[in-house]
Design a protein around this motif. Structure first.
Motif, mmCIF file in Angstrom:
data_model
loop_
_atom_site.group_PDB
_atom_site.id
_atom_site.type_symbol
_atom_site.label_atom_id
_atom_site.label_comp_id
_atom_site.label_asym_id
_atom_site.label_seq_id
_atom_site.Cartn_x
_atom_site.Cartn_y
_atom_site.Cartn_z
ATOM 1 N N HIS A 1 -9.469 9.578 44.442
ATOM 2 C CA HIS A 1 -8.523 8.577 43.943
ATOM 3 C C HIS A 1 -7.573 8.046 45.008
ATOM 4 O O HIS A 1 -7.018 6.968 44.839
ATOM 5 C CB HIS A 1 -7.720 9.142 42.769
ATOM 6 C CG HIS A 1 -8.511 9.178 41.500
ATOM 7 N ND1 HIS A 1 -8.604 8.104 40.653
ATOM 8 C CD2 HIS A 1 -9.269 10.150 40.943
ATOM 9 C CE1 HIS A 1 -9.372 8.413 39.636
ATOM 10 N NE2 HIS A 1 -9.799 9.651 39.791
ATOM 11 N N LEU B 1 -0.633 16.756 27.809
ATOM 12 C CA LEU B 1 -1.841 17.188 28.516
ATOM 13 C C LEU B 1 -1.542 18.379 29.402
ATOM 14 O O LEU B 1 -2.320 19.324 29.493
ATOM 15 C CB LEU B 1 -2.399 16.033 29.360
ATOM 16 C CG LEU B 1 -2.890 14.827 28.574
ATOM 17 C CD1 LEU B 1 -3.252 13.696 29.518
ATOM 18 C CD2 LEU B 1 -4.084 15.212 27.736
ATOM 19 N N THR C 1 -3.915 7.446 38.886
ATOM 20 C CA THR C 1 -3.589 6.928 37.567
ATOM 21 C C THR C 1 -3.072 8.082 36.709
ATOM 22 O O THR C 1 -3.290 9.249 37.058
ATOM 23 C CB THR C 1 -4.830 6.323 36.904
ATOM 24 O OG1 THR C 1 -5.803 7.370 36.743
ATOM 25 C CG2 THR C 1 -5.417 5.195 37.739
ATOM 26 N N THR D 1 -4.272 9.184 34.049
ATOM 27 C CA THR D 1 -5.447 9.964 33.651
ATOM 28 C C THR D 1 -5.879 10.905 34.763
ATOM 29 O O THR D 1 -6.198 12.069 34.515
ATOM 30 C CB THR D 1 -6.606 9.021 33.275
ATOM 31 O OG1 THR D 1 -6.152 8.110 32.286
ATOM 32 C CG2 THR D 1 -7.800 9.791 32.756
ATOM 33 N N ALA E 1 -3.396 13.751 35.027
ATOM 34 C CA ALA E 1 -3.606 14.732 33.957
ATOM 35 C C ALA E 1 -4.822 15.606 34.252
ATOM 36 O O ALA E 1 -4.792 16.819 34.024
ATOM 37 C CB ALA E 1 -3.766 14.020 32.618
ATOM 38 N N GLU E 2 -5.877 15.001 34.788
ATOM 39 C CA GLU E 2 -7.086 15.778 35.102
ATOM 40 C C GLU E 2 -6.819 16.743 36.258
ATOM 41 O O GLU E 2 -7.266 17.888 36.239
ATOM 42 C CB GLU E 2 -8.244 14.830 35.430
ATOM 43 C CG GLU E 2 -9.543 15.533 35.754
ATOM 44 C CD GLU E 2 -10.131 16.353 34.606
ATOM 45 O OE1 GLU E 2 -11.043 17.159 34.865
ATOM 46 O OE2 GLU E 2 -9.694 16.215 33.446
ATOM 47 N N ALA F 1 2.838 13.605 31.834
ATOM 48 C CA ALA F 1 1.883 13.725 30.729
ATOM 49 C C ALA F 1 2.073 15.100 30.109
ATOM 50 O O ALA F 1 1.218 15.958 30.225
ATOM 51 C CB ALA F 1 0.460 13.538 31.231
#
Length: 190
Positions: A101, A125, A75, A77, A80-81, A122
């Motif tokens: 994931h 981020l 995803t 998110t 970005a992480e 992103a």
């Protein structure tokens, strides 16, 4: 109702008593069958083998980029992480998150993270995480170690030509750091 004794010592049973005895035997046999079936159901079972089949959109040989498709399980998110973890040098955590994931194996996840590039999907981020990692690197080690070899060579060339402003601009482009941090890094370049 009494039963008469026979000569060989066994009692003579009436029809009612005989039916009752047969009924009891049947109930006991059925009870034993049910008990055996219940005990078999409690027997530990062998775990079922779970085979991971990657989706057709995931190429096994292509180097990983953080712009993987949502079909791969990543995803925005998660991307970005992973960007943040890679930029901070926390490769093991990035590999774990990637595996979590996508469901890929350890070797494939390690290969993907080894070839990971910071996401452009992103940018806010990625820039923040890249800048924080770069700022940490400037204070703790050589600013040269934050850049690709080609960019470091370009900065060497610019500094030898006495073009410090161009070197600072190039450093900022590659690290995402602010002007003051970039100037400090170029001042301590050699």
């Amino acid at each position: 109702m009494g039963s008469a004794w026979t000569v060989d010592g066994l009692p003579r049973l009436s029809l009612m008593e005989l039916l009752l005895l047969v009924g009891i035997v049947i109930v006991v046999i059925v009870g034993l069958i049910i008990l055996v079936a219940a005990l078999r159901g409690m027997r530990p079972k062998e775990p079922e083998a779970q085979v991971y089949t990657p989706s057709p959109t995931m190429a096994r040989t292509a180097p990983a980029t953080s712009a993987s498709s949502p079909a791969s399980g990543l995803t925005p998110t998660a991307i970005a992480e992973i960007d943040r973890l890679v930029a901070a040098g926390q490769r093991i955590h990035a590999i774990k998150l990637y595996r979590q994931h996508t469901g890929v194996g350890l070797k494939e996840a390690k290969d993907r993270i080894d070839h990971w590039s910071i996401s452009t999907t992103a940018p806010h981020l990625a820039a923040v995480s890249h800048a924080s990692a770069a700022a940490t690197s400037v204070t703790s080690g050589s600013p040269r170690s934050m850049l690709p070899v080609s960019a470091a060579a370009q900065i060497d060339h610019l500094l030898s030509a006495n073009q410090q402003i161009q070197a600072i601009k190039l450093f900022r482009e590659h690290t995402g750091l602010g002007l003051a941090e970039s100037k400090r890094a170029i001042d301590h370049w050699r």
